[in-house]
Design a protein around this motif. Structure first.
Motif, short mmCIF file in Angstrom:
data_model
loop_
_atom_site.label_atom_id
_atom_site.label_comp_id
_atom_site.label_asym_id
_atom_site.label_seq_id
_atom_site.Cartn_x
_atom_site.Cartn_y
_atom_site.Cartn_z
N LEU A 118 0.86 -1.19 0.00
CA LEU A 118 0.00 0.00 0.00
C LEU A 118 0.89 1.24 0.00
CD1 LEU A 118 -2.71 -1.03 2.63
CD2 LEU A 118 -3.02 -0.86 0.16
N PRO A 119 1.38 1.65 -1.15
CA PRO A 119 2.24 2.83 -1.19
C PRO A 119 1.49 4.07 -0.74
CG PRO A 119 1.56 2.22 -3.40
CD PRO A 119 1.10 1.12 -2.50
N GLU A 120 2.15 4.87 0.08
CA GLU A 120 1.52 6.12 0.49
C GLU A 120 1.54 7.10 -0.67
OE1 GLU A 120 2.84 7.79 4.17
OE2 GLU A 120 3.06 5.82 5.13
N PRO A 121 0.44 7.79 -0.89
CA PRO A 121 0.40 8.74 -2.01
C PRO A 121 1.42 9.87 -1.81
CG PRO A 121 -1.47 9.05 -0.55
CD PRO A 121 -0.80 7.80 -0.10
N GLU A 122 1.95 10.35 -2.93
CA GLU A 122 2.89 11.48 -2.87
C GLU A 122 2.07 12.76 -2.82
OE1 GLU A 122 5.75 11.33 -5.97
OE2 GLU A 122 6.47 9.32 -5.43
N LEU A 123 2.04 13.37 -1.67
CA LEU A 123 1.20 14.55 -1.44
C LEU A 123 2.08 15.78 -1.24
CD1 LEU A 123 -1.27 12.87 1.07
CD2 LEU A 123 -1.68 13.31 -1.35
N GLU A 124 1.70 16.87 -1.85
CA GLU A 124 2.45 18.12 -1.72
C GLU A 124 1.78 19.01 -0.67
OE1 GLU A 124 2.98 19.95 -5.52
OE2 GLU A 124 4.04 18.23 -6.37
N PHE A 125 2.12 18.71 0.57
CA PHE A 125 1.58 19.51 1.67
C PHE A 125 2.21 20.90 1.63
CE2 PHE A 125 1.41 15.10 3.43
CZ PHE A 125 0.03 15.00 3.48
N LYS A 185 4.44 25.90 10.48
CA LYS A 185 5.19 26.21 9.26
C LYS A 185 4.20 26.29 8.10
CE LYS A 185 9.42 23.84 10.76
NZ LYS A 185 10.38 22.74 10.45
N VAL A 186 4.12 27.43 7.45
CA VAL A 186 3.15 27.64 6.37
C VAL A 186 3.86 28.21 5.15
CG1 VAL A 186 1.04 28.80 5.66
CG2 VAL A 186 1.26 27.99 8.01
N ASP A 187 4.01 27.39 4.11
CA ASP A 187 4.50 27.89 2.83
C ASP A 187 3.34 28.51 2.05
OD1 ASP A 187 7.11 26.99 3.29
OD2 ASP A 187 6.62 24.99 2.54
N GLU A 188 2.19 27.88 2.20
CA GLU A 188 0.97 28.37 1.57
C GLU A 188 -0.20 27.95 2.46
OE1 GLU A 188 -1.65 27.31 -2.38
OE2 GLU A 188 0.54 27.40 -2.58
N ALA A 189 -1.09 28.89 2.75
CA ALA A 189 -2.24 28.58 3.61
C ALA A 189 -3.01 27.39 3.05
CB ALA A 189 -3.16 29.79 3.72
N ALA A 190 -3.49 26.51 3.95
CA ALA A 190 -4.16 25.28 3.53
C ALA A 190 -5.43 25.07 4.34
CB ALA A 190 -3.23 24.09 3.69
N ILE A 214 0.79 17.66 12.33
CA ILE A 214 -0.23 17.77 11.28
C ILE A 214 0.43 18.23 9.99
CG2 ILE A 214 -2.31 19.02 10.56
CD1 ILE A 214 -2.96 19.42 13.53
N HIS A 215 0.07 17.58 8.87
CA HIS A 215 0.50 18.02 7.55
C HIS A 215 -0.75 18.24 6.71
CE1 HIS A 215 4.81 17.16 8.19
NE2 HIS A 215 4.35 16.20 8.98
N LEU A 216 -0.84 19.42 6.09
CA LEU A 216 -2.09 19.80 5.44
C LEU A 216 -1.82 20.49 4.10
CD1 LEU A 216 -5.19 19.93 6.08
CD2 LEU A 216 -4.80 22.25 6.92
N GLY A 217 -2.69 20.21 3.15
CA GLY A 217 -2.73 20.90 1.86
C GLY A 217 -4.19 21.10 1.50
N THR A 218 -4.51 22.12 0.77
CA THR A 218 -5.91 22.42 0.46
C THR A 218 -6.57 21.25 -0.28
OG1 THR A 218 -5.55 24.80 0.45
CG2 THR A 218 -7.45 23.99 -0.78
N ASP A 219 -7.63 20.73 0.35
CA ASP A 219 -8.43 19.62 -0.18
C ASP A 219 -7.62 18.35 -0.41
OD1 ASP A 219 -10.75 21.12 -0.06
OD2 ASP A 219 -10.58 21.81 -2.13
N LEU A 220 -6.52 18.20 0.33
CA LEU A 220 -5.71 16.98 0.28
C LEU A 220 -6.01 16.12 1.50
CD1 LEU A 220 -2.15 18.21 -0.80
CD2 LEU A 220 -3.91 17.17 -2.23
N PRO A 221 -5.63 14.84 1.45
CA PRO A 221 -5.73 14.03 2.68
C PRO A 221 -4.93 14.67 3.81
CG PRO A 221 -5.36 12.62 0.78
CD PRO A 221 -5.21 14.04 0.30
N LEU A 222 -5.42 14.47 5.01
CA LEU A 222 -4.77 14.97 6.22
C LEU A 222 -3.79 13.92 6.72
CD1 LEU A 222 -4.66 17.01 8.65
CD2 LEU A 222 -6.50 15.64 9.66
#
Length: 246
Positions: A118-125, A185-190, A214-222
């Motif tokens: 079950l590879p973890e998806p590559e997410l750009e948080f 740490k916020v590179d871009e608000a999410a 917590i790692h977050l990206g807009t409308d991405l998995p948490l």
């Protein structure tokens, strides 16, 4: 031998999401990765051999377990108990021994489960934070009074949990500098919305004073990371978002 409290705190909440899972034991440690039947949550458990008081495994062993049954046995563990895992080869069973004032043993039949990749998806948080678990628990309790979903937001100045419905709204804010927000740490608000029921089960892994990453990206998995055994292990959850209607 291991820490019975660590396993109790992990297996109980995980069993609310996943009924059966395959644990892979190697000389380096133990790992388990599984997805809930609805494919909403992915769980990744890792504990190195150093996370045990003593650890003796030859080769690779894959043990399929019913987590609901395992959780019942761990519910009987006392905080100070030592935990001993052993395998009954002939009977294909796992033996759990809780050693404290008394010595108690439980046996759990092993089940056939295919070890799936079950590879973890590559997410750009774009944002991350370290938050006291008690703060998130409070935010979830507040939000559950209104509806069954909650929005997480990470901005430059604060971490925010909000929800609203026809019956009202709820908000919990942790500004930079507050005791409950240890790092931001916020590179871009999410921002993204998630199911409260799943979050409740996940957050129960931690005590109120524990730190959750917590790692977050807009409308991405948490992504929620919990440190285990003083950094010798990790429990990671990925939770799919509930996409908000325009």
């Amino acid at each position: 031998m291991g820490n019975s409290e660590l396993w109790k705190n992990c297996i109980g909440p995980i069993s609310k999401l996943i009924e059966e899972a395959a644990f892979t034991f190697t000389p380096e440690g133990v790992r388990m990765k599984a997805m809930d039947p609805s494919r909403v949550a992915l769980v990744n458990f890792e504990l190195s051999a150093d996370g045990f008081d003593s650890y003796d495994i030859e080769g690779k062993r894959i043990l399929g377990m019913n987590l609901e049954e395992m959780s019942k046995f761990f519910s009987r563990a006392k905080k100070s108990d030592e935990l001993i895992f052993s395998f009954q080869e002939g009977e294909n069973r796992l033996v759990l021994t809780f050693k404290g004032t008394s010595i108690r043993k439980f046996t759990l039949p092993l089940i056939e489960i295919e070890e799936k990749e079950l590879p973890e998806p590559e997410l750009e948080f774009t944002a991350s934070a370290k938050v006291l678990a008690g703060m998130i628990k409070d935010g979830l309790k507040d939000a559950s009074l209104v509806t069954d979903k909650v929005r997480f937001e990470l901005l430059n100045e604060y971490f925010l949990m909000t929800t609203e419905s026809d019956t009202g709204s709820a908000e919990m804010k942790l500004p930079v500098g507050s005791e409950g927000l240890q790092e931001l740490k916020v590179d871009e608000a999410a921002r993204a919305m998630y199911n409260i029921g799943y979050l409740d089960d996940i957050i129960n892994v931690a005590s109120s004073n524990d730190t959750i990453e917590i790692h977050l990206g807009t409308d991405l998995p948490l992504q929620l990371d919990f440190s285990l055994a003083g950094g010798k292990g990790r429990l990671r959850f990925l939770l799919a978002p509930r996409i908000e209607a325009e």
